[in-house]
Design a protein around this motif. Structure first.
Motif, PDB file in Angstrom:
ATOM      1  N   VAL A  88       5.353  28.431  17.919  1.00  0.00           N
ATOM      2  CA  VAL A  88       4.941  27.054  17.618  1.00  0.00           C
ATOM      3  C   VAL A  88       5.874  26.460  16.568  1.00  0.00           C
ATOM      4  CG1 VAL A  88       3.122  25.636  16.581  1.00  0.00           C
ATOM      5  CG2 VAL A  88       2.532  27.351  18.295  1.00  0.00           C
ATOM      6  N   LEU A  89       6.156  27.209  15.522  1.00  0.00           N
ATOM      7  CA  LEU A  89       7.050  26.722  14.478  1.00  0.00           C
ATOM      8  C   LEU A  89       8.443  26.432  15.032  1.00  0.00           C
ATOM      9  CD1 LEU A  89       7.609  25.991  11.564  1.00  0.00           C
ATOM     10  CD2 LEU A  89       8.035  28.423  11.104  1.00  0.00           C
ATOM     11  N   ALA A  90       8.956  27.334  15.852  1.00  0.00           N
ATOM     12  CA  ALA A  90      10.280  27.122  16.443  1.00  0.00           C
ATOM     13  C   ALA A  90      10.298  25.874  17.318  1.00  0.00           C
ATOM     14  CB  ALA A  90      10.692  28.348  17.259  1.00  0.00           C
ATOM     15  N   SER A  91       9.240  25.670  18.084  1.00  0.00           N
ATOM     16  CA  SER A  91       9.159  24.484  18.948  1.00  0.00           C
ATOM     17  C   SER A  91       9.121  23.208  18.126  1.00  0.00           C
ATOM     18  CB  SER A  91       7.927  24.557  19.850  1.00  0.00           C
ATOM     19  OG  SER A  91       8.030  25.633  20.750  1.00  0.00           O
ATOM     20  N   ILE A  92       8.343  23.214  17.051  1.00  0.00           N
ATOM     21  CA  ILE A  92       8.253  22.026  16.190  1.00  0.00           C
ATOM     22  C   ILE A  92       9.598  21.743  15.535  1.00  0.00           C
ATOM     23  CG2 ILE A  92       7.240  21.128  14.053  1.00  0.00           C
ATOM     24  CD1 ILE A  92       4.640  22.568  14.873  1.00  0.00           C
ATOM     25  N   GLN A  93      10.239  22.786  15.060  1.00  0.00           N
ATOM     26  CA  GLN A  93      11.543  22.602  14.422  1.00  0.00           C
ATOM     27  C   GLN A  93      12.571  22.072  15.420  1.00  0.00           C
ATOM     28  OE1 GLN A  93      11.822  26.615  12.888  1.00  0.00           O
ATOM     29  NE2 GLN A  93      11.411  25.927  10.789  1.00  0.00           N
TER      30      GLN A  93
ATOM     31  N   SER B 187       0.850  -1.188   0.000  1.00  0.00           N
ATOM     32  CA  SER B 187       0.000   0.000   0.000  1.00  0.00           C
ATOM     33  C   SER B 187       0.884   1.236   0.000  1.00  0.00           C
ATOM     34  CB  SER B 187      -0.931   0.005   1.212  1.00  0.00           C
ATOM     35  OG  SER B 187      -0.173   0.112   2.391  1.00  0.00           O
ATOM     36  N   VAL B 188       0.461   2.221  -0.730  1.00  0.00           N
ATOM     37  CA  VAL B 188       1.216   3.465  -0.845  1.00  0.00           C
ATOM     38  C   VAL B 188       0.379   4.578  -0.236  1.00  0.00           C
ATOM     39  CG1 VAL B 188       2.261   5.098  -2.450  1.00  0.00           C
ATOM     40  CG2 VAL B 188       2.343   2.653  -2.945  1.00  0.00           C
ATOM     41  N   ALA B 189       0.974   5.318   0.673  1.00  0.00           N
ATOM     42  CA  ALA B 189       0.271   6.435   1.292  1.00  0.00           C
ATOM     43  C   ALA B 189       0.161   7.578   0.294  1.00  0.00           C
ATOM     44  CB  ALA B 189       1.006   6.899   2.541  1.00  0.00           C
ATOM     45  N   VAL B 190      -1.026   8.080   0.141  1.00  0.00           N
ATOM     46  CA  VAL B 190      -1.260   9.224  -0.735  1.00  0.00           C
ATOM     47  C   VAL B 190      -1.166  10.481   0.116  1.00  0.00           C
ATOM     48  CG1 VAL B 190      -2.929  10.355  -2.244  1.00  0.00           C
ATOM     49  CG2 VAL B 190      -2.734   7.872  -2.242  1.00  0.00           C
ATOM     50  N   GLN B 191      -0.405  11.434  -0.352  1.00  0.00           N
ATOM     51  CA  GLN B 191      -0.237  12.660   0.401  1.00  0.00           C
ATOM     52  C   GLN B 191      -0.708  13.844  -0.421  1.00  0.00           C
ATOM     53  OE1 GLN B 191       3.877  12.850   1.599  1.00  0.00           O
ATOM     54  NE2 GLN B 191       3.594  11.352   3.210  1.00  0.00           N
ATOM     55  N   ASP B 192      -1.351  14.779   0.251  1.00  0.00           N
ATOM     56  CA  ASP B 192      -1.747  16.036  -0.363  1.00  0.00           C
ATOM     57  C   ASP B 192      -0.986  17.150   0.325  1.00  0.00           C
ATOM     58  OD1 ASP B 192      -3.635  15.109  -2.223  1.00  0.00           O
ATOM     59  OD2 ASP B 192      -5.162  14.963  -0.671  1.00  0.00           O
ATOM     60  N   ASN B 193      -0.861  18.259  -0.355  1.00  0.00           N
ATOM     61  CA  ASN B 193      -0.187  19.415   0.219  1.00  0.00           C
ATOM     62  C   ASN B 193      -1.165  20.255   1.020  1.00  0.00           C
ATOM     63  OD1 ASN B 193       2.359  18.895  -0.860  1.00  0.00           O
ATOM     64  ND2 ASN B 193       1.759  19.765  -2.819  1.00  0.00           N
ATOM     65  N   LEU B 194      -0.645  20.884   2.062  1.00  0.00           N
ATOM     66  CA  LEU B 194      -1.428  21.780   2.904  1.00  0.00           C
ATOM     67  C   LEU B 194      -0.539  22.960   3.245  1.00  0.00           C
ATOM     68  CD1 LEU B 194      -3.835  22.455   4.856  1.00  0.00           C
ATOM     69  CD2 LEU B 194      -2.555  21.196   6.584  1.00  0.00           C
TER      70      LEU B 194
ATOM     71  N   VAL C 147       9.964  17.833  10.115  1.00  0.00           N
ATOM     72  CA  VAL C 147       8.868  18.617  10.682  1.00  0.00           C
ATOM     73  C   VAL C 147       7.534  18.056  10.202  1.00  0.00           C
ATOM     74  CG1 VAL C 147       7.747  20.887  10.645  1.00  0.00           C
ATOM     75  CG2 VAL C 147      10.224  20.720  10.996  1.00  0.00           C
ATOM     76  N   GLN C 148       7.457  17.684   8.935  1.00  0.00           N
ATOM     77  CA  GLN C 148       6.221  17.141   8.372  1.00  0.00           C
ATOM     78  C   GLN C 148       5.755  15.901   9.139  1.00  0.00           C
ATOM     79  OE1 GLN C 148       3.951  18.161   6.199  1.00  0.00           O
ATOM     80  NE2 GLN C 148       2.825  16.314   6.729  1.00  0.00           N
ATOM     81  N   ALA C 149       6.690  15.054   9.529  1.00  0.00           N
ATOM     82  CA  ALA C 149       6.334  13.839  10.268  1.00  0.00           C
ATOM     83  C   ALA C 149       5.743  14.187  11.634  1.00  0.00           C
ATOM     84  CB  ALA C 149       7.547  12.939  10.429  1.00  0.00           C
TER      85      ALA C 149
ATOM     86  N   LEU D 137      -1.363  15.963  14.305  1.00  0.00           N
ATOM     87  CA  LEU D 137      -2.727  16.093  13.787  1.00  0.00           C
ATOM     88  C   LEU D 137      -3.503  14.791  13.917  1.00  0.00           C
ATOM     89  CD1 LEU D 137      -2.081  18.356  10.682  1.00  0.00           C
ATOM     90  CD2 LEU D 137      -3.333  18.962  12.762  1.00  0.00           C
ATOM     91  N   GLN D 138      -2.840  13.651  13.699  1.00  0.00           N
ATOM     92  CA  GLN D 138      -3.519  12.367  13.839  1.00  0.00           C
ATOM     93  C   GLN D 138      -3.931  12.133  15.288  1.00  0.00           C
ATOM     94  OE1 GLN D 138      -4.434  10.195  11.210  1.00  0.00           O
ATOM     95  NE2 GLN D 138      -5.735   9.611  12.916  1.00  0.00           N
ATOM     96  N   GLU D 139      -3.052  12.474  16.233  1.00  0.00           N
ATOM     97  CA  GLU D 139      -3.395  12.339  17.649  1.00  0.00           C
ATOM     98  C   GLU D 139      -4.572  13.238  18.014  1.00  0.00           C
ATOM     99  OE1 GLU D 139       0.095  12.932  20.044  1.00  0.00           O
ATOM    100  OE2 GLU D 139       1.094  11.156  19.208  1.00  0.00           O
ATOM    101  N   TYR D 140      -4.605  14.439  17.480  1.00  0.00           N
ATOM    102  CA  TYR D 140      -5.714  15.365  17.718  1.00  0.00           C
ATOM    103  C   TYR D 140      -7.018  14.780  17.176  1.00  0.00           C
ATOM    104  CZ  TYR D 140      -8.618  19.535  17.353  1.00  0.00           C
ATOM    105  OH  TYR D 140      -9.655  20.432  17.448  1.00  0.00           O
TER     106      TYR D 140
END
Length: 77
Positions: free
Chosen positions: A18-23, A3-10, A33-35, A41-44
């Protein structure tokens, strides 16, 4: 069959802190960062979905008590 995961851009705007913390977390964990964003988002989504299911259970219980209160009272004796 694989199976291949299909990804879309957002595109999203994040606050600077928040960005600094994620980085920073991504660097510490050696991940992209994407991972981290995908996982967060999945946990949310999972948490919100679980809450909705729980609310449905509570509503069904309340309906049951309203309908069968006298029966439950008799069974408790």
């Amino acid at each position: 069959m694989m199976s291949v995961a299909v990804q879309d851009n957002l595109s999203a705007q994040l606050s600077a802190n928040v960005l600094a913390s994620i980085q920073q977390l991504a660097a510490i964990e050696g991940r992209e960062v994407q991972a981290l964003l995908d996982e967060a988002l999945q946990e949310y989504i999972d948490r919100k979905t679980k809450t909705q299911v729980s609310q449905q259970v509570l509503n069904a219980f309340a309906d049951s008590v309203a309908e069968f209160d006298s029966l439950y009272t008799e069974l408790a004796k």
